[in-house]
Design a protein around this motif. Structure first.
Motif, short mmCIF file in Angstrom:
data_model
loop_
_atom_site.label_atom_id
_atom_site.label_comp_id
_atom_site.label_asym_id
_atom_site.label_seq_id
_atom_site.Cartn_x
_atom_site.Cartn_y
_atom_site.Cartn_z
N VAL A 13 0.93 -1.16 0.02
CA VAL A 13 -0.09 0.06 -0.09
C VAL A 13 0.96 1.24 -0.05
O VAL A 13 0.67 2.25 -0.59
CB VAL A 13 -0.99 -0.07 1.25
N GLY A 16 2.41 1.56 -3.51
CA GLY A 16 1.54 1.68 -4.37
C GLY A 16 1.06 3.28 -4.33
O GLY A 16 0.74 3.73 -5.44
N GLY A 17 0.85 3.91 -3.48
CA GLY A 17 0.55 5.31 -3.30
C GLY A 17 1.52 6.32 -3.36
O GLY A 17 1.40 7.57 -3.37
N THR A 20 4.44 5.15 -7.33
CA THR A 20 3.93 5.09 -8.61
C THR A 20 3.23 6.27 -9.12
O THR A 20 3.46 6.76 -10.26
CB THR A 20 2.67 4.05 -8.65
N ILE A 90 2.72 -7.85 -13.55
CA ILE A 90 1.71 -8.25 -12.49
C ILE A 90 1.75 -9.60 -12.35
O ILE A 90 1.55 -10.29 -13.40
CB ILE A 90 0.22 -7.74 -12.78
N PHE A 171 -4.70 0.35 -13.80
CA PHE A 171 -5.09 0.02 -12.33
C PHE A 171 -5.26 -1.62 -12.42
O PHE A 171 -6.16 -1.90 -11.35
CB PHE A 171 -6.02 1.03 -11.95
N GLY A 172 -5.13 -2.19 -13.33
CA GLY A 172 -5.51 -3.62 -13.29
C GLY A 172 -6.76 -3.72 -13.69
O GLY A 172 -7.64 -2.95 -14.42
N HIS A 176 -8.97 -7.65 -8.17
CA HIS A 176 -7.79 -7.09 -7.81
C HIS A 176 -7.28 -5.59 -8.12
O HIS A 176 -6.19 -5.44 -8.28
CB HIS A 176 -6.50 -7.98 -7.98
N ARG A 177 -8.36 -5.15 -9.02
CA ARG A 177 -8.25 -3.74 -9.49
C ARG A 177 -7.68 -2.86 -8.35
O ARG A 177 -8.06 -2.87 -7.19
CB ARG A 177 -9.47 -3.45 -10.17
N CYS A 178 -6.95 -1.91 -8.57
CA CYS A 178 -6.28 -1.14 -7.60
C CYS A 178 -7.11 -0.41 -6.99
O CYS A 178 -8.27 0.41 -7.67
CB CYS A 178 -5.24 -0.17 -8.29
N GLY A 180 -6.87 2.19 -5.11
CA GLY A 180 -6.42 3.57 -4.96
C GLY A 180 -6.44 4.52 -6.10
O GLY A 180 -6.04 5.71 -6.53
N GLU A 181 -7.35 3.96 -7.33
CA GLU A 181 -7.43 4.67 -8.57
C GLU A 181 -7.82 6.06 -8.17
O GLU A 181 -7.39 6.95 -8.95
CB GLU A 181 -8.52 3.98 -9.38
#
Length: 237
Positions: A13, A16-17, A20, A90, A171-172, A176-178, A180-181
Motif C-alpha cells: 500500500v 502503491g501510493g 507510482t 503483475i 490499475f488492473g 484485484h483492481r487497484c 487507489g485509482e
C-alpha cells in the motif's frame, strides 16, 4: 493472516501510493515539456474554472469535485498512464487450472503467471499511433478501446467497473483492481494543476524525452531527465 502477510500488504500500500504517483508525475512533466500548447490548454481550463467560482478565487479554493471539471488534466494523466504504466509486470497465482485461450496449454493450479498490461496499452490494434503522446485521444474514447460494458461489481470496497475486457489497464481489473485509482487521479490532478498554474517549462537545450528504466521497481525515466522552468504571472509559490 500472518504478521508477515500483513506487513507485506502494508508495504505494498505504501509503495502503491507513493512510488507510482512519483513516476507518473515525472513522466507527464517530461511529456508536457515537449508540448507547451498542452500546458497552455490546461492553464486556460484552470483560469476559466477559477473565474466561474467567483472573484478572488485562487488555486487553493479548488475542490475535489473541481478536478473532474478539468478534462485536459485528466486526459493528460490517462494518456501518461497508458504510455507509462507504473508497474510493468503483475503476478497472479493460479487458483484453478487455467486454459490459455486458443491453445491446448493449461497452467496448473499453484503456478504463477506474469502479465504485462502495458503491452495492450501500447498496441496499434487498440490505440492508433500508440507510441505518440496524445491526450486528446481521450476526448471521445472509442468503444473498441474501452471494451467495457459498464457493469460494476462490489468486492467489499465499493462498486467499481469490472474493466477486465478493456485493453486499458493501468490499475488492473477485476477483484484485484487497484483500490487507489480515485486517490491517484486526485493526487496527480492536484500536482499537475499546481505545476501548470504556477510554472511553464521545457527541456533544457539539447534535452529530450528520456528512455524508460524497466530495471527499476516502477518504470522511471532514465537520467538525464531535466526540465527548465519559469514562473507564470499567476505564480504564487
Amino acid at each position: 493472516m500472518t504478521d508477515q502477510e500483513i506487513a507485506n500488504l502494508l508495504i505494498g500500500v505504501l509503495m502503491g501510493g507513493q512510488h507510482t504517483s512519483a513516476a507518473t508525475s515525472a513522466w507527464f512533466l517530461l511529456h508536457l515539456a515537449e508540448r507547451p500548447d498542452l500546458q497552455d490548454e490546461i492553464y486556460q481550463d484552470i483560469v476559466n474554472l477559477l473565474k466561474s467560482k467567483g472573484p478572488n478565487t485562487t488555486l487553493d479554493d479548488l475542490s475535489y469535485d473541481d478536478l473532474s471539471g478539468l478534462p485536459n488534466v485528466n486526459n493528460v494523466i490517462r494518456e501518461t498512464l497508458r504510455l507509462h504504466m507504473p508497474l510493468h509486470s503483475i503476478f497472479r497465482k493460479v487458483m484453478n487450472p487455467l486454459l490459455v485461450p486458443n491453445t491446448n496449454y493449461v497452467v496448473p493450479k499453484g503456478h504463477h503467471v506474469l502479465v504485462a498490461p502495458g503491452y495492450s496499452m501500447t498496441s496499434e490494434r487498440w490505440f492508433p499511433q500508440a507510441l505518440t503522446f496524445n491526450p486528446h485521444r481521450w476526448d471521445q474514447p472509442d468503444a473498441d478501446q474501452q471494451k467495457d460494458d459498464g457493469t460494476t461489481v462490489d468486492y467489499g470496497f465499493g462498486a467499481i467497473s469490472k474493466g477486465v475486457n478493456s485493453p486499458y489497464l493501468p490499475f488492473g481489473g477485476g477483484r484485484h483492481r487497484c483500490v487507489g485509482e480515485q486517490f491517484a487521479y486526485c493526487q496527480l490532478g492536484t500536482i499537475l494543476t499546481t505545476y501548470v498554474y504556477n510554472l511553464k517549462w521545457s527541456f533544457k537545450p539539447n534535452g529530450k524525452l528520456p528512455e524508460v528504466d524497466y530495471a527499476s521497481m516502477v518504470t522511471l525515466p532514465m537520467e538525464p531527465a531535466e526540465i527548465a522552468w519559469e514562473k507564470r504571472d499567476t505564480c504564487s509559490i
